[in-house]
Structure formats: C-alpha cells, structure tokens
Scaffold this active site. Structure first.
Site, PDB file in Angstrom:
ATOM      1  N   GLY A 137       0.838  -1.198   0.000  1.00 56.33           N
ATOM      2  CA  GLY A 137       0.000   0.000   0.000  1.00 56.33           C
ATOM      3  C   GLY A 137       0.867   1.240   0.000  1.00 56.33           C
ATOM      4  N   HIS A 138       1.843   1.250  -0.892  1.00 57.79           N
ATOM      5  CA  HIS A 138       2.758   2.390  -1.018  1.00 57.79           C
ATOM      6  C   HIS A 138       3.613   2.234  -2.271  1.00 57.79           C
ATOM      7  CE1 HIS A 138       5.922  -0.304   0.343  1.00 57.79           C
ATOM      8  NE2 HIS A 138       5.142  -0.647   1.350  1.00 57.79           N
ATOM      9  N   SER A 139       4.329   3.309  -2.618  1.00 59.93           N
ATOM     10  CA  SER A 139       5.373   3.208  -3.644  1.00 59.93           C
ATOM     11  C   SER A 139       6.662   3.725  -3.023  1.00 59.93           C
ATOM     12  CB  SER A 139       5.019   4.029  -4.876  1.00 59.93           C
ATOM     13  OG  SER A 139       5.137   5.395  -4.578  1.00 59.93           O
TER      14      SER A 139
END
Ligand code: TYD
Length: 147
Positions: free
Chosen positions: A58-60
């Site tokens: 749930g991120h980059s």
C-alpha cells in the site's frame, strides 16, 4: 548519460526466472546483485504469519528497487504505474517479481504459511515511501506507462 535512478525509472516491473539447481537432496535457488536483478542488493526483509484476508504494502518508493519472491506459499502482488494495474501471483521459489521505483504495490491473498522475501536496493527510510495513492498517482501520471 542517465544516472542509476533515472535508468531504474525506465525499467518495467517484470517476472524474473532465477537459477534453480535441481538436486535429489532438495533444490536450491540464488540471486546475485547486478545479474538476476539490475541493482545492488543492500537489505533483505521478509513478511510471514499473515492472517487470512490481510493486505500488506500500500505504497510506492521514490528510489528503492526490489525483488519479491514467494519462498513459501503464495500471494498476489497488485501493481500500478498510475496509468494501469496488473496482478501477479507469486507461488514459485525460483521466480521473482522485480519492482523498480515509482510503482505502487499492494500484496494480498496470502496462503497459510506464505513467506514473502524482499531483496532491496536501499537502507530503510520512511522518506522513500509514498503512502497516499492519490499523491502517488498525481506524480506518476506525468511519467510514461510501464505496465
Ligand atoms: P512497510 O514497508 O510499510 O511494510 P509492507 O511490507 O507491508 O509494505 O513496513 C512496516 C513497518 O516496518 C514500518 O513501520 C517500517 C518498518 N520497517 C523497518 O523498520 N525496516 C524495514 O526494513 C522495513 C521493510 C520496514
């Protein structure tokens, strides 16, 4: 001349077949910096004991490149470049998913006993994360599609 980070931003997420040494005593797989992955491996971490139905990621990342391997069990990796989404199912210890920087990911559908090994290019720093999808998308949409 492109620097290393600019080069990583031209690369697409992709499955990488890792060397597999068949042996009646049990198989062996390895990965080498700059050979099976286009970065120097700096850190490793692994995710395990994931309760059914839970989601990770749930991120980059701004700079970090990585290789994810299902060293046990299976799980899905959902990735986005801000334009398109794609889902990979990882379930083979001799196959990795290369994720360059600038790609959003979530991990879900973990089987019981699954272990996600992550080999990455940078030390841990929260500054490297974008954890808000809309913020990620606003930046990523100006880059070329890579999925
Ligand atoms: P995070 O990267 O958000 O987990 P996920 O794999 O689901 O994307 O990391 C979860 C927490 O663990 C976060 O508070 C930071 C911490 N952490 C470290 O301290 N060192 C590390 O190398 C990693 C990967 C995470």
């Amino acid at each position: 001349m492109m620097n290393e980070l600019e080069t990583l931003y031209t690369l697409r997420p992709q499955l990488v077949q890792l060397p597999k040494i068949h042996d009646p005593r049990g198989n062996l797989t390895f990965v080498q910096s700059g050979k099976e992955v286009p970065f120097a491996i700096r850190r490793a971490y692994w995710i395990y004991d994931v309760p059914a139905g839970e989601e990770r990621g749930g991120h980059s990342h701004r700079e970090m490149a990585q290789l994810l391997v299902a060293v046990g069990g299976s799980f899905n990796v959902n990735i986005s470049d801000g334009h398109n989404w794609r889902t990979y199912t990882l379930n083979r210890p001799f196959e990795g998913l290369f994720i360059p920087p600038g790609i959003w990911r979530t991990l879900d559908n973990f089987s019981s006993g699954a272990v996600c090994l992550s080999l990455v290019s940078n030390d841990y720093t929260e500054d490297d994360y974008i954890r808000d999808y809309e913020k990620f998308r606003a930046e990523a949409i100006s880059r070329k599609p890579r999925i």
